[in-house]
Write an enzyme that holds these catalytic residues in place. Structure first.
Site, PDB file in Angstrom:
ATOM      1  N   HIS A  49      14.812  15.136 -21.096  1.00 29.20           N
ATOM      2  CA  HIS A  49      14.415  14.417 -22.753  1.00 29.20           C
ATOM      3  C   HIS A  49      13.229  15.408 -23.501  1.00 29.20           C
ATOM      4  CE1 HIS A  49      17.120  11.276 -21.986  1.00 29.20           C
ATOM      5  NE2 HIS A  49      18.627  12.712 -22.465  1.00 29.20           N
ATOM      6  N   ASP A  53      26.412  13.187 -13.507  1.00 27.17           N
ATOM      7  CA  ASP A  53      25.201  14.033 -14.393  1.00 27.17           C
ATOM      8  C   ASP A  53      24.580  14.278 -14.497  1.00 27.17           C
ATOM      9  OD1 ASP A  53      23.764  14.503 -16.368  1.00 27.17           O
ATOM     10  OD2 ASP A  53      24.565  12.838 -17.979  1.00 27.17           O
ATOM     11  N   ASP A  84       0.863  -1.406   0.164  1.00 24.76           N
ATOM     12  CA  ASP A  84       0.269   0.313  -0.037  1.00 24.76           C
ATOM     13  C   ASP A  84       0.076   1.542  -0.262  1.00 24.76           C
ATOM     14  OD1 ASP A  84       0.999  -0.440   2.398  1.00 24.76           O
ATOM     15  OD2 ASP A  84      -0.870  -0.116   3.649  1.00 24.76           O
ATOM     16  N   GLU A 136      28.665  18.747 -20.400  1.00 23.00           N
ATOM     17  CA  GLU A 136      27.154  18.952 -20.364  1.00 23.00           C
ATOM     18  C   GLU A 136      26.556  20.217 -20.102  1.00 23.00           C
ATOM     19  OE1 GLU A 136      23.885  16.011 -19.450  1.00 23.00           O
ATOM     20  OE2 GLU A 136      23.123  17.213 -21.553  1.00 23.00           O
ATOM     21  N   HIS A 163      26.200   9.195 -29.136  1.00 24.38           N
ATOM     22  CA  HIS A 163      25.471   8.958 -29.064  1.00 24.38           C
ATOM     23  C   HIS A 163      25.030  10.710 -29.783  1.00 24.38           C
ATOM     24  CE1 HIS A 163      27.034  11.991 -25.840  1.00 24.38           C
ATOM     25  NE2 HIS A 163      27.537  10.690 -25.822  1.00 24.38           N
ATOM     26  N   ARG A 178      32.604  13.433 -20.608  1.00 24.19           N
ATOM     27  CA  ARG A 178      31.278  14.002 -21.478  1.00 24.19           C
ATOM     28  C   ARG A 178      31.453  15.403 -20.255  1.00 24.19           C
ATOM     29  NH1 ARG A 178      28.211   9.890 -20.969  1.00 24.19           N
ATOM     30  NH2 ARG A 178      26.344  10.881 -18.864  1.00 24.19           N
ATOM     31  N   GLU A 215      26.488  17.930 -25.520  1.00 17.94           N
ATOM     32  CA  GLU A 215      26.703  17.246 -24.361  1.00 17.94           C
ATOM     33  C   GLU A 215      27.683  16.358 -25.211  1.00 17.94           C
ATOM     34  OE1 GLU A 215      24.420  14.634 -22.415  1.00 17.94           O
ATOM     35  OE2 GLU A 215      22.532  16.040 -23.444  1.00 17.94           O
ATOM     36  N   TYR A 238      34.202   7.759 -24.626  1.00 18.04           N
ATOM     37  CA  TYR A 238      34.017   7.041 -24.257  1.00 18.04           C
ATOM     38  C   TYR A 238      35.123   5.464 -25.110  1.00 18.04           C
ATOM     39  CZ  TYR A 238      30.215   9.695 -23.187  1.00 18.04           C
ATOM     40  OH  TYR A 238      28.951  10.353 -23.062  1.00 18.04           O
ATOM     41  N   ASP A 292      19.975  19.759 -16.708  1.00 12.98           N
ATOM     42  CA  ASP A 292      20.381  18.846 -16.914  1.00 12.98           C
ATOM     43  C   ASP A 292      22.459  18.708 -17.374  1.00 12.98           C
ATOM     44  OD1 ASP A 292      21.349  16.021 -18.344  1.00 12.98           O
ATOM     45  OD2 ASP A 292      20.310  16.276 -19.911  1.00 12.98           O
ATOM     46  N   HIS A 340      19.902  17.431 -27.098  1.00 16.93           N
ATOM     47  CA  HIS A 340      18.662  17.358 -26.763  1.00 16.93           C
ATOM     48  C   HIS A 340      17.672  18.884 -26.634  1.00 16.93           C
ATOM     49  CE1 HIS A 340      18.887  16.166 -22.497  1.00 16.93           C
ATOM     50  NE2 HIS A 340      19.863  16.403 -23.114  1.00 16.93           N
ATOM     51  N   HIS A 347      23.995   5.820 -19.341  1.00 16.80           N
ATOM     52  CA  HIS A 347      22.773   5.650 -17.999  1.00 16.80           C
ATOM     53  C   HIS A 347      23.081   5.461 -16.874  1.00 16.80           C
ATOM     54  CE1 HIS A 347      19.839   7.935 -20.900  1.00 16.80           C
ATOM     55  NE2 HIS A 347      21.165   8.693 -20.134  1.00 16.80           N
TER      56      HIS A 347
HETATM   57  N1  GLY Z   1      21.224  13.404 -18.517  1.00 16.71           N
HETATM   58  C1  GLY Z   1      20.902  12.375 -19.791  1.00 16.71           C
HETATM   59  C2  GLY Z   1      21.722  12.673 -20.904  1.00 16.71           C
HETATM   60  O1  GLY Z   1      22.446  13.898 -20.536  1.00 16.71           O
HETATM   61  O2  GLY Z   1      20.342  12.866 -21.510  1.00 16.71           O
HETATM   62 MN    MN Z   2      21.806  15.560 -21.365  1.00 20.35          MN
HETATM   63 MN    MN Z   3      22.840  14.891 -18.528  1.00 27.24          MN
END
Ligand code: GLY
Ligand code: MN
Ligand code: MN
Length: 436
Positions: free
Chosen positions: A367, A266, A36, A416, A356, A414, A390, A394, A277, A360, A249
């Site tokens: 996102h 991150d 619950d 960002e 990647h 990375r 970003e 790697y 982000d 975004h 991730h």
């Molecule tokens: N934190 C996820 C990304 O950078 O897209």
């Molecule tokens: Mn991001």
């Molecule tokens: Mn991020």
């Protein structure tokens, strides 16, 4: 803060897409964690965008006739709920505080919604978002449930789809288009989220040293987020030392920090449902190999050059290309990749090290669900749009590309930032969070 007047303007803007019909948008329900106990509630972003109403189990109905009637189905006042969990907005609150034209108890929806939809030939609803609404529409409309008219990220708003259909039309692409342009109030909320994140990142630097665990960094960061007014993270924090940074991730956050490694953080605070982000990659000590430092410099250079190119009328694809070219040149310079830059890019040879995208959209969702193309063309940047830049590199311990990978093996970098497009160019909203 977003005012009720602004929520109303957003609903009215939907008339650009919807001339006649009824829009049905369910908010999120609450989900059971175990027995619950429920998971923390987070409102559906589209629902929040159009209502600012933060309770589970609420459904918004807008009729376009062509003037708009705003109807909310909400959980009504309940004395037992009040005793255990506190007050609800209720029917009166929905009308007085949230400016609904009409409000009904949610448990009357099966009686009332069929009468409303019977009046319209166009029903704007995303099939599958609420089982009860699905079944009402199936039962009481003479429509065949159609699939969505666009897929995530590429919405085709051909007139024919919108006007000729007399059936079910997915409204989410229209809402997603509105969400592309952030108002001044939204920009302030995102700046707030970023400022809270900044406090968290700064505090992690105070405790960073070899031997501590990733979860100590996470705890420090999130303590600062909560303390400074962010109830939730915008997404689970990624606290990744050494080779963990190659898991894009990574969320285990439970390894000990070693000398001669980076830690990739991150993370972003959420503020009034708006996300930040940010990624920083810090040296755990000064004892780091010079080749690893060179990787850092290549990524930083790629990121800064990409950010510097941001201005109205450019596109996220062009920004990605700028970052990619710097990364590829860097990988050539340190002899990880051979051949011409064009060939490396054309044959995707860089993807072993950069797998990647560069950007975004950012907003209510980390996102953000805004379109990337419209009618197969890239969205041109305009003032008020916010997105991330970003790039990263790697070197997993699975890489066999060159001997140099032995030194780099298990290294991920990375960086960002969150970028606002302005009339004259851009503002990097997170640039004062330490890079090193
Ligand atoms: N934190 C996820 C990304 O950078 O897209
Ligand atoms: Mn991001
Ligand atoms: Mn991020």
């Amino acid at each position: 803060m977003i005012t009720q007047a602004e929520y109303k303007i957003r609903r009215q803007k939907l008339s650009e897409f919807i001339k006649e019909g009824v829009l049905i948008l369910p908010g999120n329900i609450s989900y059971i964690r175990n027995h619950d106990v429920e998971f923390d509630f987070r409102q559906n972003s589209d629902f929040w965008y159009l209502t600012g109403f933060n309770e589970p189990n609420t459904i918004m109905v807008l009729t376009f006739n062509p003037s708009i009637e705003y109807i909310l189905f909400v959980e009504p006042y309940d004395v037992n709920y009040h005793i255990w969990l506190g007050e609800r907005t209720g029917i009166e609150g929905a009308i007085n505080n949230f400016k609904a034209d009409k409000a009904y108890p949610i448990n009357e929806i099966n009686n009332i919604l069929p009468e409303i939809i019977a009046e319209f030939s166009n029903i704007y609803y995303r099939n599958g978002t609420n089982f009860n609404v699905d079944s009402i529409i199936n039962k009481y409309s003479n429509s065949n449930l159609r699939s969505v008219i666009g897929t995530r990220g590429n919405y085709n708003l051909r007139k024919k789809d919108v006007i000729e259909s007399t059936h079910i039309i997915d409204p989410i692409p229209f809402i997603s288009q509105l969400r592309l342009y952030k108002s001044d109030n939204e920009i302030e909320l995102i700046k707030n989220a970023i400022n809270i994140s900044k406090t968290g990142f700064e505090h992690t630097l105070n405790i960073l040293k070899p031997g501590i665990n990733e979860y100590e960094i996470q705890t420090e960061l999130e303590y600062q987020f909560r303390k400074n007014g962010s109830r939730y993270n915008a997404y689970p924090a990624i606290i990744a030392s050494g080779e963990n940074a190659c898991v894009l991730h990574y969320i285990n956050n439970n390894s000990f920090l070693n000398d001669d490694e980076f830690i990739l953080i991150d993370a972003g605070a959420e503020y009034e449902n708006y996300a930040s982000d940010i990624t920083r990659t810090y040296m755990i000590s000064n004892n780091i190999n010079s080749l690893k430092k060179m990787i850092y410099d290549i990524v930083f250079d790629a990121q800064q050059k990409a950010i510097n190119s941001v201005k109205p009328n450019t596109t996220l694809s062009k920004i990605h290309k700028i970052a990619l070219e710097v990364l590829v040149q860097g990988l050539k310079d340190i002899k990880i990749l051979k051949g011409s830059k064009d060939e490396i890019i054309e044959r995707n040879l860089y993807k072993e090290f950069y797998m990647h995208g560069t950007s975004h959209w950012l907003g209510l969702d980390v996102h953000d669900t805004c379109p990337y193309t419209l009618n197969q063309k890239d969205i041109l940047l305009e003032p008020g749009m916010i997105f991330t830049v970003e790039p990263g590199l790697y070197f997993t311990n699975r890489s066999r590309y060159s001997d140099k990978n032995q030194i780099l093996s298990g290294t991920g970098v990375r960086i960002e930032d969150d970028i606002l497009v302005t009339e004259n160019g851009h503002i990097n909203l997170s640039s004062d969070i330490s890079y090193r």
